[in-house]
Write a protein that holds these residues in place. Structure first.
Motif, short mmCIF file in Angstrom:
data_model
loop_
_atom_site.label_atom_id
_atom_site.label_comp_id
_atom_site.label_asym_id
_atom_site.label_seq_id
_atom_site.Cartn_x
_atom_site.Cartn_y
_atom_site.Cartn_z
N VAL A 80 1.09 -1.73 -0.20
CA VAL A 80 -0.13 0.04 -0.13
C VAL A 80 1.24 1.00 -0.09
N GLY A 81 1.88 1.02 -0.07
CA GLY A 81 3.18 2.36 -0.75
C GLY A 81 3.82 2.43 0.77
N LYS A 121 6.92 3.07 3.09
CA LYS A 121 8.79 3.45 2.43
C LYS A 121 9.33 2.54 3.62
N PRO A 156 8.57 -6.82 -1.24
CA PRO A 156 6.70 -7.18 -0.49
C PRO A 156 6.26 -9.17 -1.71
N THR A 157 7.12 -9.54 -2.03
CA THR A 157 6.88 -9.40 -3.00
C THR A 157 6.60 -11.03 -2.06
N ASN A 170 2.28 -8.35 -10.64
CA ASN A 170 3.24 -7.42 -9.18
C ASN A 170 4.12 -6.28 -10.28
N LEU A 196 5.52 -3.88 -7.66
CA LEU A 196 5.79 -5.20 -5.67
C LEU A 196 7.41 -5.83 -6.36
N ASP A 197 7.12 -6.09 -7.53
CA ASP A 197 8.71 -7.20 -7.58
C ASP A 197 9.18 -6.22 -8.95
N ASP A 220 13.17 3.47 -5.05
CA ASP A 220 12.00 3.52 -4.52
C ASP A 220 11.37 3.55 -5.14
N SER A 255 7.85 3.01 -3.44
CA SER A 255 6.89 3.04 -3.07
C SER A 255 5.96 4.31 -3.33
N ASP A 256 6.01 5.42 -3.49
CA ASP A 256 5.43 6.82 -3.52
C ASP A 256 4.65 5.98 -4.69
N ARG A 289 3.30 3.10 -5.76
CA ARG A 289 2.51 2.00 -5.27
C ARG A 289 1.20 2.99 -4.41
N SER A 290 2.33 4.11 -3.31
CA SER A 290 0.76 4.87 -2.91
C SER A 290 0.11 5.61 -3.28
N PHE A 304 -3.78 -2.18 -4.61
CA PHE A 304 -3.79 -3.48 -4.96
C PHE A 304 -5.22 -4.16 -3.48
#
Lengths: 370, 222
Positions: free
Chosen positions: A282-283, A285, A363-364, B52, B57-58, B77, B79-80, B82-83, B88
């Protein structure tokens, strides 16, 4: 719900594990607090004794110098010599010993009756003893413990002594002793002509530092003077030993507590691998996951710290009362802060490895974890 | 992003076990913004790996992959990304058991600088959307499978993503609950114009999508 609230909430998921981890660390923190209270109590007692007595400073054997013989005794001819040093008004020799009295271990100070003012003792009942008679006075707490009043007799070393007075100093340690003739106590121990310390009172207007330096100069390497707690710590390493032991136990508590925390947090991270995968998906960090696990670890140890403080305070009070130890325990905010500080350090150190591990979970893989 | 494509994949490769297992073996896909696509294929075909990759995610070994204008081969990175861009939905809802339904929906919003009250308000709005506002304070364990998956939908929508990635969203549900979840997803796609990419092995479910991509042995079947 804020992130901080989430961190505070998470450790309570598995209550049994939380309780075990908290107890493990709390015992270490309790030991630190209890030892700290004893150390602070001893310091306060020494300071009180220095402040409440009628003496301006105390002369003791210099046990730290190279010429020291290893004996703590001072020849009592030094009392007269010191009383003649410029600026000295009064010098009183004190010899200390302990005896079994009616089944109780009691500390005694041997001091000439005319010098009792130097102990800072205030007679609350009766009068002082005569040096040539089998008489003694008891501190208020000692009298209560032995259930003795003025006129009663106490027997020790095969001799009967009449209680001529009850005194109060206002210091638990001093109020728990008895005092009698210097010569009589010396002869009981076959230590005639020897004292443990000399209490010195200076003339009005004389400079304390100058006079105490004069005494040290007159007996270089043999005698040292104590006017403050710092002086006492320099001359007597017993407080230092207690403090060192306290620090060693603190370190041990940190190591044992740290290992406990690593174990607890690793278990927690293992169980929550999939959840950590969701956080990554969900993001979140890596550093947020790191902060969460570290935060949870600190919450756990802080809780243990608080429990440990209560456990330590109650525990040492019970022990001191159980063994009727004449020591006023001192609990200071600094001691509480130190305990909590150690708890936080344990949390940070112990939580670091599990937190790094959690933050680096791919994550996976984390999401596939069963 | 060209020609309104939100996902552009060219010759994407991903291997495991030092390349012995080729999960993706040169995939080429384009997905338009607002499209509802289902990815089908047997177990081990590489469809979840592909999902993924799209969701960052991968990371791929080779090829090109651009999602919502982000070159996923370049960024370290993600994550930003994905956020903000991805929502998901997993086969197993993956809700956090000790948190309430509302708190589960709030989870993705951390780090966006929102106030706690704003996050709660938004989460409540999303729970209303999936018709679970009355169960906001319940724990996931107190909900049925279908309700949990609807909470997962609300969580996926938390940051207003451009793309919803659903990996077998009805795989662990009975037909009634599965239908309800699919209807919610379809409605979401139609009303909000969200790009919906769904992995499934159920042909009936796949048929609900505008387009079906079949993956076999790490390659798209044409």
């Amino acid at each position: 719900m804020s992130f901080t609230k989430l961190i505070a909430k998470n450790p309570f998921r598995n209550k049994a594990r939380l309780a075990l981890a908290v107890i493990g660390i709390a015992i270490g923190i309790a030991t630190i607090v209890a030892l700290g209270m004893v150390t602070e109590g001893l310091k306060a007692s020494v300071e009180e004794q220095l402040m409440t007595g009628g003496a301006d400073f105390v002369v003791m054997k210099n046990t730290t110098s190279e010429s020291a013989s290893g004996s703590y005794s001072i020849k009592d001819k030094r009392i007269d010599e010191i009383s003649k040093i410029n600026g000295v008004k009064q010098a009183a020799g004190v010899y200390t010993s302990s005896r079994m009295v009616d089944g109780n271990q009691l500390g005694f100070a041997g001091i000439k009756s005319k010098d009792l003012n130097m102990l800072g003792a205030r007679m609350i009942q009766g009068n002082a003893y005569a040096d040539d008679k089998n008489e003694l006075i008891l501190g208020k707490l000692a009298a209560e413990k032995l259930k003795k009043k003025v006129g009663d007799t106490v027997t020790f070393n095969g001799n009967q002594y009449v209680v001529t007075g009850i005194f109060e100093v206002g210091n638990k340690e001093l109020d728990s002793i008895g005092a009698l003739s210097l010569e009589k106590l010396q002869s009981m121990d076959e230590n005639e002509g020897k004292v443990d310390m000399i209490y010195v009172k200076i003339n009005k207007g004389a400079d304390l530092k100058t006079v105490s330096k004069s005494v040290e100069k007159a007996y270089p390497g043999e005698l040292t003077t104590i006017a403050s707690l710092e002086d006492f710590q320099k001359a007597d390493d017993s407080l230092q030993m207690v403090e060192t032991a306290s620090m060693a136990i603190s370190l041990l508590a940190i190591i044992i507590g740290g290992i406990g925390i690593i174990n607890t947090m690793i278990m927690s991270v293992f169980e929550r691998t999939r959840e950590i995968g969701v956080f990554r998906a969900v993001g979140w960090k890596s550093r947020r996951i790191l902060a969460m696990i570290l935060g949870e670890s600190v919450v756990l140890t802080l809780l243990a710290g608080m429990v440990g403080i209560v456990l330590g305070v109650v525990g040492i009070e019970v022990i001191i009362n159980l063994f009727e130890t004449p020591l006023d325990l001192v609990f200071t905010p600094a001691l509480a802060l130190r305990a909590l500080g150690i708890a936080v350090i344990v949390g940070l150190i112990g939580g670091l490895y599990p937190a790094i591990r959690a933050s680096r979970l791919p994550p996976t893989e984390a999401l596939r974890y069963e | 992003m060209n020609n309104g494509n939100i996902v552009e994949i060219t010759n994407l490769k991903k291997g495991y076990d030092k390349g012995k297992i080729k999960a993706l073996n040169g995939i080429d896909i384009q997905i338009r913004k607002g499209e509802f696509v289902s990815i089908i294929g047997p177990s081990g075909s590489g469809k979840s790996t592909l999902l993924n990759m799209i969701g960052a995610l991968d990371t791929a070994d080779d090829g090109l992959i651009t999602v919502a204008g982000n070159d996923l081969m370049l960024k370290k990175d993600l994550s930003d990304f994905r956020s903000k861009k991805i929502g998901f939905i997993f086969q197993l809802h993956n809700l956090i058991p000790n948190l309430s339904v509302l708190e589960n929906v709030i989870i993705p919003m951390y780090g966006n600088g929102y106030k706690s009250s704003h996050m709660s308000k938004r989460a409540m709005k999303l729970l209303k959307y999936v018709k679970l506002e009355d169960k906001a304070e319940r724990k996931p364990t107190e909900l049925s499978g279908g309700e949990r998956q609807r909470v997962a939908i609300a969580r996926a929508l938390a940051n207003n993503p451009s793309i919803i990635l659903a990996d077998e969203p009805t795989g662990s549900l009975d037909s009634k609950n599965g239908k309800m979840v699919l209807e919610r997803l379809k409605e979401l796609h139609e009303k909000e114009n969200v790009t919906l990419i769904m992995v499934t092995h159920d042909m009936n479910v796949a048929a609900m999508a505008e387009r079906t991509i079949e993956v076999l042995d790490g390659q798209v079947q044409t």
